[in-house]
Scaffold this motif. Structure first.
Motif, PDB file in Angstrom:
ATOM      1  N   PHE A 198       7.409   4.728   5.499  1.00 53.15           N
ATOM      2  CA  PHE A 198       7.156   3.351   5.901  1.00 53.15           C
ATOM      3  C   PHE A 198       8.254   2.514   5.270  1.00 53.15           C
ATOM      4  CE2 PHE A 198       5.391  -0.891   5.497  1.00 53.15           C
ATOM      5  CZ  PHE A 198       4.776  -1.089   6.732  1.00 53.15           C
ATOM      6  N   GLY A 199       9.246   2.129   6.059  1.00 50.93           N
ATOM      7  CA  GLY A 199      10.416   1.466   5.506  1.00 50.93           C
ATOM      8  C   GLY A 199      11.109   2.388   4.526  1.00 50.93           C
ATOM      9  N   LYS A 200      11.272   1.934   3.301  1.00 51.21           N
ATOM     10  CA  LYS A 200      11.942   2.731   2.271  1.00 51.21           C
ATOM     11  C   LYS A 200      10.982   3.650   1.518  1.00 51.21           C
ATOM     12  CE  LYS A 200      11.448  -0.931  -1.201  1.00 51.21           C
ATOM     13  NZ  LYS A 200      12.141  -1.860  -2.114  1.00 51.21           N
ATOM     14  N   HIS A 201       9.703   3.580   1.841  1.00 47.45           N
ATOM     15  CA  HIS A 201       8.694   4.348   1.103  1.00 47.45           C
ATOM     16  C   HIS A 201       8.461   5.714   1.754  1.00 47.45           C
ATOM     17  CE1 HIS A 201       8.099   0.609  -0.941  1.00 47.45           C
ATOM     18  NE2 HIS A 201       7.568   0.023   0.124  1.00 47.45           N
ATOM     19  N   LYS A 202       8.694   6.774   1.006  1.00 44.43           N
ATOM     20  CA  LYS A 202       8.509   8.135   1.495  1.00 44.43           C
ATOM     21  C   LYS A 202       7.120   8.635   1.099  1.00 44.43           C
ATOM     22  CE  LYS A 202      12.824   8.088   2.785  1.00 44.43           C
ATOM     23  NZ  LYS A 202      13.183   7.960   4.225  1.00 44.43           N
ATOM     24  N   VAL A 203       6.340   9.024   2.101  1.00 44.22           N
ATOM     25  CA  VAL A 203       4.943   9.386   1.825  1.00 44.22           C
ATOM     26  C   VAL A 203       4.551  10.708   2.485  1.00 44.22           C
ATOM     27  CG1 VAL A 203       4.213   6.994   1.477  1.00 44.22           C
ATOM     28  CG2 VAL A 203       4.185   7.956   3.779  1.00 44.22           C
ATOM     29  N   GLN A 204       5.514  11.620   2.607  1.00 49.49           N
ATOM     30  CA  GLN A 204       5.243  12.874   3.307  1.00 49.49           C
ATOM     31  C   GLN A 204       4.088  13.657   2.691  1.00 49.49           C
ATOM     32  OE1 GLN A 204       8.294  11.917   2.280  1.00 49.49           O
ATOM     33  NE2 GLN A 204       9.917  12.558   3.698  1.00 49.49           N
ATOM     34  N   ASN A 205       3.939  13.604   1.378  1.00 48.08           N
ATOM     35  CA  ASN A 205       2.959  14.446   0.690  1.00 48.08           C
ATOM     36  C   ASN A 205       1.572  13.820   0.602  1.00 48.08           C
ATOM     37  OD1 ASN A 205       4.985  16.288   0.312  1.00 48.08           O
ATOM     38  ND2 ASN A 205       5.395  15.704  -1.811  1.00 48.08           N
ATOM     39  N   ALA A 206       1.363  12.711   1.270  1.00 47.87           N
ATOM     40  CA  ALA A 206       0.078  12.012   1.160  1.00 47.87           C
ATOM     41  C   ALA A 206      -0.922  12.505   2.200  1.00 47.87           C
ATOM     42  CB  ALA A 206       0.286  10.509   1.323  1.00 47.87           C
ATOM     43  N   ILE A 207      -2.179  12.156   1.944  1.00 51.85           N
ATOM     44  CA  ILE A 207      -3.237  12.301   2.938  1.00 51.85           C
ATOM     45  C   ILE A 207      -3.689  10.893   3.301  1.00 51.85           C
ATOM     46  CG2 ILE A 207      -5.564  13.171   3.406  1.00 51.85           C
ATOM     47  CD1 ILE A 207      -5.045  15.368   1.342  1.00 51.85           C
ATOM     48  N   LEU A 208      -3.543  10.521   4.561  1.00 55.31           N
ATOM     49  CA  LEU A 208      -3.911   9.189   5.031  1.00 55.31           C
ATOM     50  C   LEU A 208      -5.226   9.282   5.785  1.00 55.31           C
ATOM     51  CD1 LEU A 208      -0.438   7.949   6.388  1.00 55.31           C
ATOM     52  CD2 LEU A 208      -1.324   7.894   4.036  1.00 55.31           C
ATOM     53  N   ALA A 233       0.827  -1.207   0.000  1.00 58.17           N
ATOM     54  CA  ALA A 233       0.000   0.000   0.000  1.00 58.17           C
ATOM     55  C   ALA A 233       0.861   1.257   0.000  1.00 58.17           C
ATOM     56  CB  ALA A 233      -0.927  -0.003   1.212  1.00 58.17           C
ATOM     57  N   PHE A 234       1.873   1.300   0.851  1.00 59.97           N
ATOM     58  CA  PHE A 234       2.730   2.482   0.908  1.00 59.97           C
ATOM     59  C   PHE A 234       3.615   2.593  -0.327  1.00 59.97           C
ATOM     60  CE2 PHE A 234       1.553   2.458   5.408  1.00 59.97           C
ATOM     61  CZ  PHE A 234       1.295   3.815   5.589  1.00 59.97           C
ATOM     62  N   SER A 235       3.912   1.462  -0.954  1.00 53.76           N
ATOM     63  CA  SER A 235       4.617   1.503  -2.229  1.00 53.76           C
ATOM     64  C   SER A 235       3.747   2.181  -3.285  1.00 53.76           C
ATOM     65  CB  SER A 235       4.982   0.083  -2.677  1.00 53.76           C
ATOM     66  OG  SER A 235       5.584   0.089  -3.952  1.00 53.76           O
ATOM     67  N   ASP A 236       2.434   1.854  -3.303  1.00 58.33           N
ATOM     68  CA  ASP A 236       1.499   2.506  -4.223  1.00 58.33           C
ATOM     69  C   ASP A 236       1.472   4.012  -3.999  1.00 58.33           C
ATOM     70  OD1 ASP A 236       0.830  -0.001  -5.175  1.00 58.33           O
ATOM     71  OD2 ASP A 236      -1.062  -0.122  -4.060  1.00 58.33           O
ATOM     72  N   ILE A 237       1.427   4.404  -2.721  1.00 52.75           N
ATOM     73  CA  ILE A 237       1.353   5.829  -2.382  1.00 52.75           C
ATOM     74  C   ILE A 237       2.592   6.560  -2.889  1.00 52.75           C
ATOM     75  CG2 ILE A 237       1.244   7.492  -0.480  1.00 52.75           C
ATOM     76  CD1 ILE A 237      -0.232   5.280   1.128  1.00 52.75           C
ATOM     77  N   GLN A 238       3.768   5.967  -2.641  1.00 49.58           N
ATOM     78  CA  GLN A 238       5.006   6.599  -3.087  1.00 49.58           C
ATOM     79  C   GLN A 238       5.064   6.676  -4.615  1.00 49.58           C
ATOM     80  OE1 GLN A 238       8.739   4.516  -2.466  1.00 49.58           O
ATOM     81  NE2 GLN A 238       9.788   6.457  -2.049  1.00 49.58           N
ATOM     82  N   TRP A 290      -2.803  -3.349  14.182  1.00 54.31           N
ATOM     83  CA  TRP A 290      -2.228  -2.612  13.059  1.00 54.31           C
ATOM     84  C   TRP A 290      -1.673  -1.251  13.460  1.00 54.31           C
ATOM     85  CZ3 TRP A 290      -1.037  -4.964   8.764  1.00 54.31           C
ATOM     86  CH2 TRP A 290      -1.772  -6.066   8.347  1.00 54.31           C
ATOM     87  N   LEU A 291      -2.108  -0.721  14.580  1.00 54.67           N
ATOM     88  CA  LEU A 291      -1.807   0.674  14.905  1.00 54.67           C
ATOM     89  C   LEU A 291      -0.314   0.970  14.944  1.00 54.67           C
ATOM     90  CD1 LEU A 291      -4.446   1.508  17.674  1.00 54.67           C
ATOM     91  CD2 LEU A 291      -4.661   1.619  15.183  1.00 54.67           C
ATOM     92  N   LYS A 292       0.458   0.075  15.530  1.00 57.24           N
ATOM     93  CA  LYS A 292       1.887   0.347  15.700  1.00 57.24           C
ATOM     94  C   LYS A 292       2.612   0.512  14.376  1.00 57.24           C
ATOM     95  CE  LYS A 292       2.945  -4.616  16.379  1.00 57.24           C
ATOM     96  NZ  LYS A 292       1.532  -5.051  16.568  1.00 57.24           N
ATOM     97  N   PHE A 293       2.091  -0.094  13.315  1.00 56.83           N
ATOM     98  CA  PHE A 293       2.759  -0.005  12.012  1.00 56.83           C
ATOM     99  C   PHE A 293       2.568   1.354  11.342  1.00 56.83           C
ATOM    100  CE2 PHE A 293       1.818  -4.593  12.541  1.00 56.83           C
ATOM    101  CZ  PHE A 293       3.121  -5.070  12.528  1.00 56.83           C
ATOM    102  N   PHE A 294       1.589   2.109  11.819  1.00 55.12           N
ATOM    103  CA  PHE A 294       1.320   3.420  11.212  1.00 55.12           C
ATOM    104  C   PHE A 294       2.053   4.566  11.911  1.00 55.12           C
ATOM    105  CE2 PHE A 294      -2.471   1.067   9.753  1.00 55.12           C
ATOM    106  CZ  PHE A 294      -2.382   1.346   8.395  1.00 55.12           C
ATOM    107  N   LEU A 295       2.644   4.311  13.051  1.00 57.64           N
ATOM    108  CA  LEU A 295       3.255   5.403  13.810  1.00 57.64           C
ATOM    109  C   LEU A 295       4.386   6.079  13.043  1.00 57.64           C
ATOM    110  CD1 LEU A 295       3.320   3.903  17.426  1.00 57.64           C
ATOM    111  CD2 LEU A 295       1.540   5.255  16.296  1.00 57.64           C
TER     112      LEU A 295
END
Length: 280
Positions: free
Chosen positions: A120-130, A67-72, A107-112
């Protein structure tokens, strides 16, 4: 503003709560439309809504990584960059409050990390709206255990699951009431139903603002006044689809048999309203 200044270091995080079929997905689309309208004169931003990610169906963290790969990927869209635009994806995580790995709120801890650091790992998602939609809790207070003492056993479990840390990273939340009446003091439920019905008819019939919807007045009255929809907005959508005739009009002549109505409403009550004479 943050996108234009380049100062944003984390995504915008919002939470939606409401009973099943209350319209959480509809709310996400409305948020997207509102954002696009407010930015209509700013050609440098491209807002995109991604398909929903249902955490209740995931069995491993791999799904979240995808999912975070898609976002990036959306953020890094090469064609958008060539056109001088920055992509802001809206990612919808459904049932984020479900259990994972035999732990409630697992699941909560994975979103912190993505909520705080934009990665999220190597995926940069600063510009997203979650956008996080609750599946097991119907209000923010119910989710966050508001007013519960910290000695309460449920609060202790919530704390172990990093619930307070998650809640503190939200920029805001919305409790969606839904289209069923909440009680005798709820005078707005028919307005909520009207808005939802109009939105669905606009989708089915390609209506533009000001266009008249093609729906039998008797069905409109029954949909607005029937006491309860068993599956919220999903039941409304199903009834409208079942009553579409060959001209794409919602017609009383296409009403399904009562056993099929009973899957979505109290069939007898719906039919009584449908055949009620004017003035009754």
């Amino acid at each position: 503003h943050q996108e234009e200044s380049g100062s944003n270091k984390r995504p915008l995080c919002l939470a939606l709560f409401g009973p099943p079929g209350s319209g959480k997905s509809f709310a996400v689309r409305a948020i997207n439309d509102a954002i696009n309208e407010s930015l209509s004169n700013k050609g440098s931003l491209d807002i995109r809504v991604l398909p929903a990610y249902n955490l209740g169906q995931y069995t491993s963290v791999d799904g979240l990584d995808d999912a975070f790969s898609d976002i990036q990927t959306e953020i890094n869209d090469v064609q958008a960059r060539k056109a001088g635009k920055s992509v802001v994806p809206i990612a919808f995580f459904d049932e984020f409050d479900s259990s994972f790995d035999k732990q409630e709120f697992g699941w909560l801890k994975f979103f912190l990390a993505p909520m705080e650091d934009g990665a999220f790992g190597k995926h940069k998602v600063q510009n997203a709206i979650l956008v996080f939609a609750g599946g097991t809790r119907h209000t923010f207070d119910e989710f966050s255990l508001a007013n519960r003492p910290q000695t309460d056993q449920q609060w202790i479990q919530f704390s172990k699951a990093k619930g307070p840390d998650f809640a503190s990273r939200l920029a805001g939340h919305l409790d969606i009431v839904g289209i069923n009446s909440t009680g005798v003091e709820d005078e707005l439920f028919m307005i909520r139903r009207s808005l939802l019905i109009r939105s669905m008819l606009s989708e089915f019939q390609g209506l533009k603002e000001g266009d008249e919807a093609h729906i039998d007045d008797k069905i409109t009255k029954a949909l607005l006044k029937v006491p309860y929809f068993r599956n919220g907005g999903r039941s409304v959508r199903m009834l409208l689809e079942l009553c579409l005739d060959q001209t794409n009009c919602v017609s009383a002549s296409e009403i399904p048999p009562i056993h099929q109505l009973n899957m979505h409403v109290e069939g007898k009550a719906f039919l009584d309203l449908l055949h009620e004479r004017k003035g009754d």
